[in-house]
Every structure is written in C-alpha cells, then in structure tokens.
Design a protein around this motif. Structure first.
Motif, PDB file in Angstrom:
ATOM      1  N   GLU A 137     -22.235   0.845 -23.124  1.00  0.00           N
ATOM      2  CA  GLU A 137     -21.390   1.249 -22.000  1.00  0.00           C
ATOM      3  C   GLU A 137     -21.900   0.661 -20.693  1.00  0.00           C
ATOM      4  N   GLU A 160     -19.872  -2.014 -18.336  1.00  0.00           N
ATOM      5  CA  GLU A 160     -19.602  -1.767 -16.918  1.00  0.00           C
ATOM      6  C   GLU A 160     -20.185  -2.861 -16.036  1.00  0.00           C
ATOM      7  N   LEU A 163     -15.018   2.260 -27.298  1.00  0.00           N
ATOM      8  CA  LEU A 163     -15.219   1.318 -26.195  1.00  0.00           C
ATOM      9  C   LEU A 163     -14.331   0.081 -26.319  1.00  0.00           C
TER      10      LEU A 163
END
Length: 465
Positions: free
Chosen positions: A184, A188, A218
């Motif tokens: 994650e 990002e 995701l």
C-alpha cells in the motif's frame, strides 16, 4: 534524481514532438498492419501515429532506417532483476537448489537498498541494450521498505517499461512488519504519481489465498513461481473457489498435466515459459511448457528468469525455444509412432511470443507488443547491414536465428530514444562499473565468498543455508 543515481544516470531523454522512421523493413506483429519490405513509422510524443509507405511527416525529426529491421520492443515476462550484479556467477548450475545457493541462501541476505538499486539498474539497462523494452521484475528480495523503494527507483531511472512485483525474501532476516503492508505504501508513493507512466506494481506470492485476496483489494496482479508437477494438485481447489483469475501470472508451468492446463485456460491465467532456466536447472522434467500451453489454447510469453548462469537477451531465449521444441517434437514422434504429429513453431511464432504474447502476459497488450497506431512507441531497430546479418534472406529468420544484442541500433520506449547508434544513452559507464564493483565486493565479503574466475562450481565459504 534519487540518492542512488546522481553519479550514474543523467536526465532521461525527452521525446521529440514528432519523429518519423523511414525506409525500414517493418515487422509490425499486427495482423491488420502486416509487414513492409520498406516502410515508415510515425511517432508523435509517446504514441505510434502511423505505419505505412511514404508517410507525410512534415517537419518531423527523421531517422533514416534504410537497411534496418523495425519491430516492437521485446517483453521479458519474468526476470529477477535484483540479481544483476551476480551475472554468470554460477554457469554450471544443474539444479534449482544450485541456483538458490548462489542467490537466496547466500548473497540475498546481505543486500542493502543500494545493492537492490544497482542490481535492478544493471538489469534494466542490460534489457534496453538487448532490445527488451518491457520487463516483469520479480523482486523476491524486498527485505525492507527501503529495499523496495530502491528497486522501483532503479526501474524509473533506467527509463524501462516494467511491472515491479514486490515479494518476500526466501531466507535470512528481514523486516516482516513491512510485508505485505508495504504494498500500500509503494502504491501510494510511486504508482499514483501521474509522472510515472512506465512502471506499474504487482505482488509475488505463491499459492496463498489470503495474500491473493489482499493483492486483489489493491487491484494488483499476482505473480507465482508455478511448478506444475509439484503444485498441480492444488489447482482444482483454487479454481472451484474462484481464486484463479486473469490477474494471475504463472511462471514456468513445467510438467503440468492436461487437466491442469484446462483449468488455467478456463480461468484465464496468464502464463510465461522459461526455455533456458527450465533446462539449465533441470526444473521438474527440464522442458519448457510452450507446446503444452499452445495445445490448450494458451499463447505464453517468454522469459529469461535470471542472469546468474547465462545471458540476459531474448534473442538467445527464442533460439533455445526453437530448438528445444523441435527436439521435443521429434522425441514424441519416436516414442508415440508415426501417427503422432506434434506442431512445432516457426520463427514468426517465437517472435510473437517475445512481443505481443509477452505484452498480453504482462497485461499490457492494449499498449505495447505490436507496431499498431495508437499504442505506445516501444520499438527497436536492428541493423541488418551488420556483417553477421547481411544479407537478410528472411526478416523473421534474421531476428530469431541470427540477431544479437550488438545488432540493436536503436531502442525507443514511450517515444524516448534510450539507445542510438548501438550505444545506451544517459549512462556514465565508468561510475556504473564502480558502483557494481562496490556492491559485489560488499556482497562477496559478507557471504564469505572468494571469487574465482575459473571455478567449475559455486562454493561460498560461509554456510549457504
């Protein structure tokens, strides 16, 4: 510029507004476009605008490609890029354990983020040099978040198109707190950035439904080292639960029974095969799965896998594939009688595996893999006037059976020229070599390895387990 590349890489080339490549023999790998004995290719920004004869290009920058073969950039669908500085350290390896002893169980444990950067950078530049414009980076040495950052930044700095598949290490101590949550953070930090149009994110995972579910939340593809003889029994259960999907990418697929291939086809699993590594390391039956895949309606991509034992170019991969599948066909005919007919693949089909089929394996077939107007301008020019290629009696035969890295004159990725006149651009070669030497010295010292230029077997002094 990142902290790793300030003394190695120069600023990336900016694509010119319009470029026309004139007079090339064009292998488009597009059934509608076809092939041209002498044709033109118009590039606008990062995109292929037109392919044809005598294209009107106005004030476009002209590349004279007379005597050259133009074709899509090749796609390596499975490469452990972090191992770049360990090239040919283990040329006589005979088993998968031999490979692991020379990578995961020895040097991998001592990689710093800077070593990840150098390994990935060297591999990416080597790909560009060899006409590989896209690579799926199987990064199963993501020991910390900083290691992952370094691997991604190397791909970005090199200018290659890539799918970075972050994966957990196989041995040694590593920061388990960052995995898999690090995905994650990576997503990002790097993959929501509109400036990054070349590198995307995936995850390396074995047959781990919980990790697969996390990756799917995701929106990430899932890449698995899949050995059919040992793992086929698990396919039916995964398939019945709807866990096998088109976002799965399976490497190798050796020794997989017909029932397993039917499951992969039904589920839409993407596949790549490894002609050299499967034979070199004697993985299961030692034979790559091209014919089995084709027999079940799957067109796999080709992959180099690693450079610790052999070269990193797709030309040799295609040649080995050509001859292995011929040998396999003859062997099956002798074993099964004259009525048994095995279809062997011509040169065109192997170039297809290295381009458009590889793009499909990477999930990028709408953007790359063929010289189709509207797609990204990822292409290469081979100098067919070089002494080893001239005269070219057949364009596909020249590429598959005779071309090599030294014949790659020009490489364009997303409209940017990264190799021209046979030279990779934007690299300070002396500083790159110094960084590679520093990384190798560190890894060798930490692993207790005494390099021997003439060794017949890899033998680290420290324990490799």
């Amino acid at each position: 510029m990142t902290e790793y590349n300030r003394t190695i890489m120069q600023a990336s080339a900016v694509p010119t507004t319009r470029t026309v490549i004139r007079g090339a023999t064009v292998l488009s790998m597009d059934g509608d476009i076809g092939n041209l004995v002498r044709g033109d290719i118009l590039v606008e920004g990062s995109t292929l605008k037109a392919v044809g004869n005598d294209i009107e290009a106005g004030d476009a920058v002209v590349i004279d490609a007379t005597g050259m073969i133009a074709m899509p950039g090749m796609v390596d669908t499975h490469r452990h890029s972090w191992e770049g500085q360990l090239r040919r350290i283990n040329p006589n390896a005979e088993t998968l354990e031999d490979y692991c002893n020379a990578t995961h169980f020895s040097f991998a444990k001592y990689y710093r983020p800077s070593d990840m950067y150098i390994g990935n950078l060297l591999t990416a530049l080597g790909c560009i040099d060899a006409g590989i414009t896209t690579v799926i980076d199987n990064s199963h040495n993501s020991r910390t978040g900083a290691h992952s950052d370094a691997a991604v930044e190397a791909l970005l700095d090199a200018g290659i198109r890539a799918v970075h598949a972050s994966g957990a290490p196989i041995s040694g101590e590593w920061d388990k707190a960052h995995w898999p949550g690090n995905l994650e953070r990576l997503q990002e930090k790097y993959f929501k950035n509109e400036d990054n149009k070349l590198v995307s994110l995936a995850v390396m995972a074995q047959l781990e439904p919980e990790l697969w579910a996390y990756a799917r939340r995701l929106g990430l593809p899932i890449i698995t080292e899949f050995f059919g003889g040992a793992m086929a029994a698990e396919l039916e259960g995964l398939h019945s639960k709807g866990l096998l999907r088109p976002d799965n990418i399976f490497n190798h697929c050796t020794a997989l029974p017909d029932a397993g291939w039917e499951i992969l086809r039904e589920a839409g699993v993407r596949v790549n095969v490894c002609p050299r590594s499967d034979a070199h390391y004697g993985i299961e039956d030692g034979m790559f799965a091209m014919q089995s895949a084709q027999r079940h309606g799957i067109s796999p991509g080709l992959s180099v896998d690693n450079e610790t034992s052999y070269s990193g170019d797709m030309f040799m991969e295609m040649r080995v594939a050509f001859y292995l599948q011929r040998v396999m066909g003859m062997h099956q005919q002798r074993c099964c009688g004259k009525d048994h007919h095995t279809v062997t693949l011509p040169a065109h089909s192997l170039l297809k595996a290295a381009t458009i089929d590889g793009a499909a394996c990477a999930g990028l077939q709408e953007n790359i893999g063929s010289l189709t107007p509207g797609k990204q301008a990822d292409l290469i020019l081979l100098n067919a006037q070089d002494i080893n290629l001239y005269p070219s009696g057949n364009a596909f035969g020249t590429v598959v059976h005779a071309a090599e890295r030294s014949n790659v004159d020009t490489v364009m990725i997303g409209g940017r020229i990264l190799k021209r006149g046979g030279k990779v651009l934007g690299v300070d070669s002396e500083r790159l070599r110094a960084a590679i030497d520093e990384s190798r010295d560190h890894l060798f010292a930490q692993a207790g390895y005494r390099p021997d230029m003439f060794a017949q077997t890899f033998m680290p002094l420290a324990s490799s387990k």
